[in-house]
Motif scaffolding. Structure first.
Motif, short mmCIF file in Angstrom:
data_model
loop_
_atom_site.label_atom_id
_atom_site.label_comp_id
_atom_site.label_asym_id
_atom_site.label_seq_id
_atom_site.Cartn_x
_atom_site.Cartn_y
_atom_site.Cartn_z
N LYS A 35 0.86 -1.18 0.00
CA LYS A 35 0.00 0.00 0.00
C LYS A 35 0.90 1.23 0.00
CE LYS A 35 -3.97 2.09 2.33
NZ LYS A 35 -4.93 2.00 3.46
N GLU A 86 -3.61 6.21 -1.56
CA GLU A 86 -4.55 5.10 -1.50
C GLU A 86 -4.38 4.15 -2.68
OE1 GLU A 86 -6.54 4.49 1.07
OE2 GLU A 86 -5.74 6.26 2.08
N LYS A 87 -3.13 3.93 -3.04
CA LYS A 87 -2.83 3.03 -4.15
C LYS A 87 -2.22 1.73 -3.63
CE LYS A 87 -1.94 6.51 -7.73
NZ LYS A 87 -0.94 7.02 -8.73
N GLN A 143 0.54 -1.16 -4.82
CA GLN A 143 1.63 -1.42 -5.77
C GLN A 143 1.86 -2.94 -5.85
OE1 GLN A 143 5.82 -0.46 -4.78
NE2 GLN A 143 5.76 0.86 -6.61
N SER A 150 0.92 0.06 -10.46
CA SER A 150 0.10 0.56 -9.36
C SER A 150 -1.37 0.49 -9.74
CB SER A 150 0.46 2.01 -9.02
OG SER A 150 1.81 2.09 -8.60
N HIS A 177 -5.49 1.60 -8.21
CA HIS A 177 -6.37 2.24 -7.21
C HIS A 177 -7.79 2.24 -7.74
CE1 HIS A 177 -5.58 5.63 -9.94
NE2 HIS A 177 -6.72 6.14 -9.50
N ASN A 225 -10.99 4.50 -8.74
CA ASN A 225 -11.30 5.88 -9.09
C ASN A 225 -12.64 6.30 -8.48
OD1 ASN A 225 -13.26 4.70 -10.69
ND2 ASN A 225 -12.12 4.97 -12.60
N TYR A 276 -11.49 -0.08 -11.22
CA TYR A 276 -10.05 -0.25 -11.16
C TYR A 276 -9.37 0.74 -12.12
CZ TYR A 276 -10.89 -4.68 -8.74
OH TYR A 276 -11.29 -5.64 -7.84
#
Length: 224
Positions: free
Chosen positions: A148, A152-153, A155, A173, A175, A177, A182
């Motif tokens: 993390k 707020e992504k 990896q 990466s 996250h 939206n 995704y």
């Protein structure tokens, strides 16, 4: 009262006249004349007093009327002020009712948004939980590590791809939206088909297939 005095005076005149007719001597006439003068004088004084009393009564009556007029005017002013105050209170009451209704609407809207956010947070937490479970599995079988990072992504780091350098990392990466879909970015090395992989996982929600396709794409970069 004046009428009574006039009647009494008329009675005195009659009595004087009767005495005058029955009198023969000049002495008696003189006495009667004096008596008449005294009666006239007494009556005039009484009449004057009565007139003054009547004038005072008239003045008192007029003053009383003026007082009543002033009191009526004051009562009307108080009545007008009271009606104005009642109208203002009604206006404030209506404003309060409108404000209360607006506050209630805001509370209901806040409650709905809070519930929506809570539902979204639960859904996100569940998705992240599934991702974490998958991460443990992928780390053991595919050499995949998930971290993390800022924003707020998540990896995703693959290893064991390059046979000559098994520890060499291949990463991207991911996250969610604003539409809760995704969103993939920051691949290293760069993958040309990453946008297509992203679109497929949005449609199918098959994240395992998505990771497998990304790993295959990274592997292809090694052998190409």
């Amino acid at each position: 009262m004046v009428e009574d005095e006039l009647a009494l005076f008329d009675k005195s005149i009659n009595e004087f006249w009767n005495k005058f007719k029955s009198t023969d001597t000049s002495c008696q006439m003189a006495g009667l004349r004096d008596t008449y003068k005294d009666s006239i004088k007494a009556f005039a004084e009484k009449l004057s007093v009565k007139l003054k009393e009547e004038e005072r009564m008239v003045e008192m009556f007029l003053e009383y009327q003026n007082q009543i007029s002033r009191q009526n005017k004051l009562i009307q002013e108080k009545k007008d002020n009271l009606l104005k105050l009642i109208a203002e209170v009604k206006g404030k009451k209506q404003e309060l009712e409108v404000l209360t209704a607006n506050i209630q609407d805001l509370k209901e809207e806040y409650s709905r948004k809070k519930e929506t956010i809570s539902t979204a947070n639960k859904a996100n937490a569940e998705r992240l939980k599934r991702l974490q479970k998958s991460a443990d599995l992928y780390k053991d079988r595919l050499g995949l590590e998930i971290r993390k990072i800022y924003g707020e992504k998540l990896q995703f780091i693959f290893t064991n791809i390059d046979p000559k350098n098994p520890e060499s990392p291949f990463m991207f990466s991911l996250h969610l939206n604003e539409a809760r879909d995704y969103a993939v970015s920051d691949s290293a090395p760069h993958l040309e088909g990453l946008a297509e992989f992203q679109e497929n996982v949005r449609k199918t929600n098959n994240f395992s297939a998505f990771l497998a396709n990304v790993r295959k794409a990274f592997t292809a970069t090694v052998y190409n």
